[in-house]
Design a protein around this motif. Structure first.
Motif, PDB file in Angstrom:
ATOM      1  N   THR A 132      17.888   9.421   7.889  1.00 55.87           N
ATOM      2  CA  THR A 132      18.696   8.697   6.894  1.00 55.87           C
ATOM      3  C   THR A 132      19.151   9.587   5.751  1.00 55.87           C
ATOM      4  O   THR A 132      20.111   9.259   5.057  1.00 55.87           O
ATOM      5  CB  THR A 132      17.911   7.513   6.292  1.00 55.87           C
ATOM      6  OG1 THR A 132      16.791   8.014   5.539  1.00 55.87           O
ATOM      7  CG2 THR A 132      17.440   6.544   7.371  1.00 55.87           C
ATOM      8  N   GLY A 133      18.461  10.691   5.533  1.00 49.73           N
ATOM      9  CA  GLY A 133      18.760  11.533   4.383  1.00 49.73           C
ATOM     10  C   GLY A 133      18.318  10.900   3.075  1.00 49.73           C
ATOM     11  O   GLY A 133      18.722  11.340   1.998  1.00 49.73           O
ATOM     12  N   LYS A 134      17.487   9.861   3.160  1.00 54.09           N
ATOM     13  CA  LYS A 134      16.970   9.169   1.982  1.00 54.09           C
ATOM     14  C   LYS A 134      15.461   9.368   1.922  1.00 54.09           C
ATOM     15  O   LYS A 134      14.832   9.722   2.921  1.00 54.09           O
ATOM     16  CB  LYS A 134      17.346   7.682   2.035  1.00 54.09           C
ATOM     17  CG  LYS A 134      18.868   7.470   2.076  1.00 54.09           C
ATOM     18  CD  LYS A 134      19.256   6.016   1.921  1.00 54.09           C
ATOM     19  CE  LYS A 134      19.039   5.186   3.146  1.00 54.09           C
ATOM     20  NZ  LYS A 134      19.564   3.798   2.996  1.00 54.09           N
ATOM     21  N   GLN A 135      14.855   9.132   0.759  1.00 55.91           N
ATOM     22  CA  GLN A 135      13.458   9.528   0.622  1.00 55.91           C
ATOM     23  C   GLN A 135      12.470   8.386   0.409  1.00 55.91           C
ATOM     24  O   GLN A 135      11.309   8.478   0.802  1.00 55.91           O
ATOM     25  CB  GLN A 135      13.288  10.528  -0.521  1.00 55.91           C
ATOM     26  CG  GLN A 135      13.591   9.947  -1.908  1.00 55.91           C
ATOM     27  CD  GLN A 135      13.502  10.999  -2.992  1.00 55.91           C
ATOM     28  OE1 GLN A 135      13.821  12.153  -2.765  1.00 55.91           O
ATOM     29  NE2 GLN A 135      13.063  10.590  -4.177  1.00 55.91           N
ATOM     30  N   ASN A 136      12.852   7.294  -0.218  1.00 56.07           N
ATOM     31  CA  ASN A 136      11.874   6.288  -0.620  1.00 56.07           C
ATOM     32  C   ASN A 136      11.468   5.360   0.531  1.00 56.07           C
ATOM     33  O   ASN A 136      12.266   5.068   1.428  1.00 56.07           O
ATOM     34  CB  ASN A 136      12.409   5.464  -1.788  1.00 56.07           C
ATOM     35  CG  ASN A 136      12.533   6.285  -3.056  1.00 56.07           C
ATOM     36  OD1 ASN A 136      11.987   7.381  -3.159  1.00 56.07           O
ATOM     37  ND2 ASN A 136      13.268   5.768  -4.032  1.00 56.07           N
ATOM     38  N   ILE A 137      10.226   4.892   0.451  1.00 55.10           N
ATOM     39  CA  ILE A 137       9.658   3.998   1.449  1.00 55.10           C
ATOM     40  C   ILE A 137       9.116   2.766   0.741  1.00 55.10           C
ATOM     41  O   ILE A 137       8.401   2.881  -0.267  1.00 55.10           O
ATOM     42  CB  ILE A 137       8.503   4.670   2.234  1.00 55.10           C
ATOM     43  CG1 ILE A 137       8.941   6.016   2.831  1.00 55.10           C
ATOM     44  CG2 ILE A 137       7.952   3.735   3.306  1.00 55.10           C
ATOM     45  CD1 ILE A 137       9.963   5.930   3.927  1.00 55.10           C
ATOM     46  N   ILE A 138       9.441   1.590   1.263  1.00 56.94           N
ATOM     47  CA  ILE A 138       8.890   0.340   0.732  1.00 56.94           C
ATOM     48  C   ILE A 138       7.789  -0.134   1.662  1.00 56.94           C
ATOM     49  O   ILE A 138       7.994  -0.250   2.878  1.00 56.94           O
ATOM     50  CB  ILE A 138       9.973  -0.739   0.596  1.00 56.94           C
ATOM     51  CG1 ILE A 138      11.009  -0.321  -0.441  1.00 56.94           C
ATOM     52  CG2 ILE A 138       9.347  -2.083   0.211  1.00 56.94           C
ATOM     53  CD1 ILE A 138      12.195  -1.273  -0.558  1.00 56.94           C
ATOM     54  N   THR A 139       6.625  -0.389   1.099  1.00 62.57           N
ATOM     55  CA  THR A 139       5.502  -0.911   1.864  1.00 62.57           C
ATOM     56  C   THR A 139       5.151  -2.297   1.325  1.00 62.57           C
ATOM     57  O   THR A 139       5.785  -2.791   0.398  1.00 62.57           O
ATOM     58  CB  THR A 139       4.299   0.046   1.789  1.00 62.57           C
ATOM     59  OG1 THR A 139       3.278  -0.410   2.684  1.00 62.57           O
ATOM     60  CG2 THR A 139       3.724   0.131   0.379  1.00 62.57           C
ATOM     61  N   MET A 140       4.139  -2.923   1.945  1.00 61.74           N
ATOM     62  CA  MET A 140       3.796  -4.292   1.585  1.00 61.74           C
ATOM     63  C   MET A 140       2.439  -4.380   0.885  1.00 61.74           C
ATOM     64  O   MET A 140       1.496  -3.646   1.229  1.00 61.74           O
ATOM     65  CB  MET A 140       3.738  -5.163   2.854  1.00 61.74           C
ATOM     66  CG  MET A 140       5.070  -5.330   3.535  1.00 61.74           C
ATOM     67  SD  MET A 140       6.200  -6.381   2.590  1.00 61.74           S
ATOM     68  CE  MET A 140       7.774  -5.615   3.024  1.00 61.74           C
ATOM     69  N   GLN A 141       2.335  -5.284  -0.072  1.00 57.75           N
ATOM     70  CA  GLN A 141       1.045  -5.587  -0.680  1.00 57.75           C
ATOM     71  C   GLN A 141       0.082  -6.050   0.422  1.00 57.75           C
ATOM     72  O   GLN A 141       0.415  -6.889   1.244  1.00 57.75           O
ATOM     73  CB  GLN A 141       1.213  -6.687  -1.725  1.00 57.75           C
ATOM     74  CG  GLN A 141      -0.067  -7.048  -2.471  1.00 57.75           C
ATOM     75  CD  GLN A 141       0.161  -8.154  -3.489  1.00 57.75           C
ATOM     76  OE1 GLN A 141       1.246  -8.734  -3.550  1.00 57.75           O
ATOM     77  NE2 GLN A 141      -0.852  -8.457  -4.274  1.00 57.75           N
ATOM     78  N   GLY A 142      -1.113  -5.459   0.445  1.00 55.68           N
ATOM     79  CA  GLY A 142      -2.089  -5.796   1.467  1.00 55.68           C
ATOM     80  C   GLY A 142      -1.998  -4.956   2.720  1.00 55.68           C
ATOM     81  O   GLY A 142      -2.804  -5.116   3.639  1.00 55.68           O
ATOM     82  N   ALA A 143      -1.044  -4.035   2.774  1.00 59.25           N
ATOM     83  CA  ALA A 143      -0.831  -3.245   3.994  1.00 59.25           C
ATOM     84  C   ALA A 143      -1.933  -2.218   4.215  1.00 59.25           C
ATOM     85  O   ALA A 143      -2.517  -1.690   3.267  1.00 59.25           O
ATOM     86  CB  ALA A 143       0.512  -2.526   3.912  1.00 59.25           C
ATOM     87  N   TYR A 144      -2.180  -1.933   5.490  1.00 58.63           N
ATOM     88  CA  TYR A 144      -3.020  -0.791   5.853  1.00 58.63           C
ATOM     89  C   TYR A 144      -2.281   0.018   6.907  1.00 58.63           C
ATOM     90  O   TYR A 144      -1.904  -0.504   7.960  1.00 58.63           O
ATOM     91  CB  TYR A 144      -4.378  -1.222   6.406  1.00 58.63           C
ATOM     92  CG  TYR A 144      -5.219  -0.021   6.810  1.00 58.63           C
ATOM     93  CD1 TYR A 144      -6.014   0.633   5.880  1.00 58.63           C
ATOM     94  CD2 TYR A 144      -5.162   0.491   8.106  1.00 58.63           C
ATOM     95  CE1 TYR A 144      -6.746   1.761   6.226  1.00 58.63           C
ATOM     96  CE2 TYR A 144      -5.887   1.621   8.462  1.00 58.63           C
ATOM     97  CZ  TYR A 144      -6.674   2.251   7.526  1.00 58.63           C
ATOM     98  OH  TYR A 144      -7.386   3.377   7.871  1.00 58.63           O
ATOM     99  N   HIS A 145      -2.093   1.315   6.624  1.00 56.39           N
ATOM    100  CA  HIS A 145      -1.394   2.182   7.574  1.00 56.39           C
ATOM    101  C   HIS A 145      -2.143   3.482   7.860  1.00 56.39           C
ATOM    102  O   HIS A 145      -1.659   4.298   8.637  1.00 56.39           O
ATOM    103  CB  HIS A 145       0.013   2.489   7.060  1.00 56.39           C
ATOM    104  CG  HIS A 145       0.889   1.285   6.925  1.00 56.39           C
ATOM    105  ND1 HIS A 145       1.344   0.564   8.014  1.00 56.39           N
ATOM    106  CD2 HIS A 145       1.364   0.644   5.823  1.00 56.39           C
ATOM    107  CE1 HIS A 145       2.084  -0.456   7.597  1.00 56.39           C
ATOM    108  NE2 HIS A 145       2.107  -0.435   6.271  1.00 56.39           N
ATOM    109  N   GLY A 146      -3.312   3.689   7.230  1.00 62.46           N
ATOM    110  CA  GLY A 146      -4.076   4.877   7.553  1.00 62.46           C
ATOM    111  C   GLY A 146      -4.620   5.590   6.332  1.00 62.46           C
ATOM    112  O   GLY A 146      -4.414   5.159   5.197  1.00 62.46           O
TER     113      GLY A 146
END
Length: 449
Positions: A132-146
């Protein structure tokens, strides 16, 4: 005369482990796991434990499934390590062939296999930023990804995973997930109301904190795992898809814990009909062998420069062979039918607990199910869902009592939640046995106060 050295005692092995295994790892039991078979684990002290954890949703076909173990053993005699940067190996390609028909959308046709869920999350973030050539990531409250640095930055289920390890990866923003407890609302709050609240907050986030032109992706678990086993309402995922399409943002669906029949479908995202741009898998993929995958569409992965992705053990041949056998067993042994039949029984066994004042909620999909208990303290003095008339720390105490009665079961989240993750091929008899242990434990701990 035997030259085999005497076997160390179980107590001495445990003592050795206490002294030499990093203190950064927590354990439920101070014991050595000697054997796994089906829904049971045998410990070195002789205890045989019913396992309602599946290694955290990994051994979906039970421990040491004979077809999976045989496939891995056979592959060990052919090729153990076929490094992905050298060439193809057959189990890798066979696995893609097995997985293509399982995909929630036919556009998901490009596969990259690595070793762990965290590694898959890291790769997905890298791909999203790169294409995408973009940098920001939106995640979710309560998320677990590692727990690696990029994955840890998008993990928001508990501070314990990142405490003392800051600064984390920059460019991460957190949006609310439609879970009633996050909004201090009652458990019977309509999902439509929660969805509307969360989508509005996400729109504000894109106006106030990270503009769409700077936002590469939104990452979400279709059932948040470590955050409390809460399924995302279909309308919420559909709303995310609409926003992503409108703003040219990629939608990353993390099926690491919810994937591979766990929720009663091949993948939990199927309940919404939403098409992922990138989908992450691991855990149940290879029934205990370390393997994960990043699956996307070719039009995205074709933008990647050769050599930008890889890894020494990426798509290990033995793990891929085990995953092929796992996919075959899912189909040949009618596992999905068993999941849905046992799911109905599980909810039926748990339903009477709703009348207990200490129980706030019973929720989930398939064999990914949770019971949430009330707390006398809540998350803070401001938590309106506090109940001063119930015992403290119910989830931990109940899980411990289950263990004393011969069953492993896990807690999860910042709330008082116990989660059920039995093998997907569990028998009705073993499911009832586990539920009986759980219900007895709840009754005893509540009575003890």
């Amino acid at each position: 005369m035997s030259t085999t050295p005497p076997r160390a005692s179980h107590a001495s092995l445990v003592d050795f482990g206490r002294r030499h295994v990093t203190k950064g790892i927590g354990r439920q039991v101070e014991a050595v796991i000697e054997k796994g078979e089906g829904s049971y684990l045998t410990l070195g002290d002789g205890r045989k434990m019913l396992d309602f954890t599946c290694g955290i949703a990994v051994t979906n076909l039970g421990h040491c499934h004979p077809k999976v173990s045989a496939a891995a053993a056979e592959q060990c005699l052919k090729l153990v390590h076929g490094q992905c940067s050298i060439g193809f190996h057959e189990p890798y390609l066979q696995l893609i062939e097995r997985l293509l028909p399982m995909m929630p959308h036919p556009s998901l046709d490009s596969f990259y296999f690595i070793s762990s869920g965290s590694e898959a999350v890291e790769a997905a973030i890298k791909i999203a930023r790169g294409v995408t050539g973009k940098q920001n990531i939106i995640t979710m409250q309560g998320a677990y990804h590692g727990r690696t640095y990029g994955a840890m930055a998008v993990t928001k289920s508990k501070t314990g995973y990142s405490e003392s390890f800051h600064p984390l990866m920059p460019g991460v923003f957190t949006a609310p997930f439609p879970f009633w407890h996050h909004f201090s609302l009652p458990p019977n709050t309509p999902t439509s109301e929660l969805t509307s609240l969360c989508l509005n907050q996400l729109e504000l986030l894109l106006q106030q904190q990270t503009a769409p032109k700077d936002t590469a992706a939104i990452i979400i678990e279709p059932v948040i795992g470590e955050g409390g086993y809460v399924p995302a309402p279909p309308e919420f995922l559909q709303g995310l898809r609409e926003i992503c399409d409108r703003e040219n943002i990629l939608l990353i669906i993390d099926e690491v814990q919810s994937g591979f029949l766990r929720t009663g479908k091949n993948f939990a995202v199927e309940y919404s009909g939403v098409k992922p741009d990138i989908m992450l898998v691991a855990k149940g993929l290879a029934n205990g062998f370390p393997l994960s995958g990043v699956i996307t569409r070719s039009e995205l992965s074709d933008k990647l420069k050769p050599g930008s992705m890889g890894g020494t053990y990426a798509g290990n041949a033995v793990a891929c062979a085990a995953a092929v056998a796992t996919a075959d067993a899912f189909k040949e042994e009618n596992i999905l039918e068993n999941v849905n039949a046992r799911s109905k029984e599980l909810f039926a066994h748990l339903e009477p607990l709703r009348s207990t004042p200490a129980v706030l909620d019973i929720r989930g999909q398939g064999l990914m199910v949770a019971v949430e208990f009330a707390s006398p303290t809540g998350t803070s003095p401001h938590d309106p869902l506090r109940n001063p008339n119930v015992p403290a720390k119910l989830s931990t105490r109940i899980a411990k009592r289950c263990q004393e009665k011969g069953m492993f079961i896990l807690t999860t989240s910042a709330y008082e939640v116990v989660r059920f993750i039995p093998a997907l091929n569990i028998t009705a008899e073993d499911l009832k046995k586990g539920c009986d242990i759980f219900v007895e434990s709840v009754e005893e701990i509540v009575k003890e106060g």
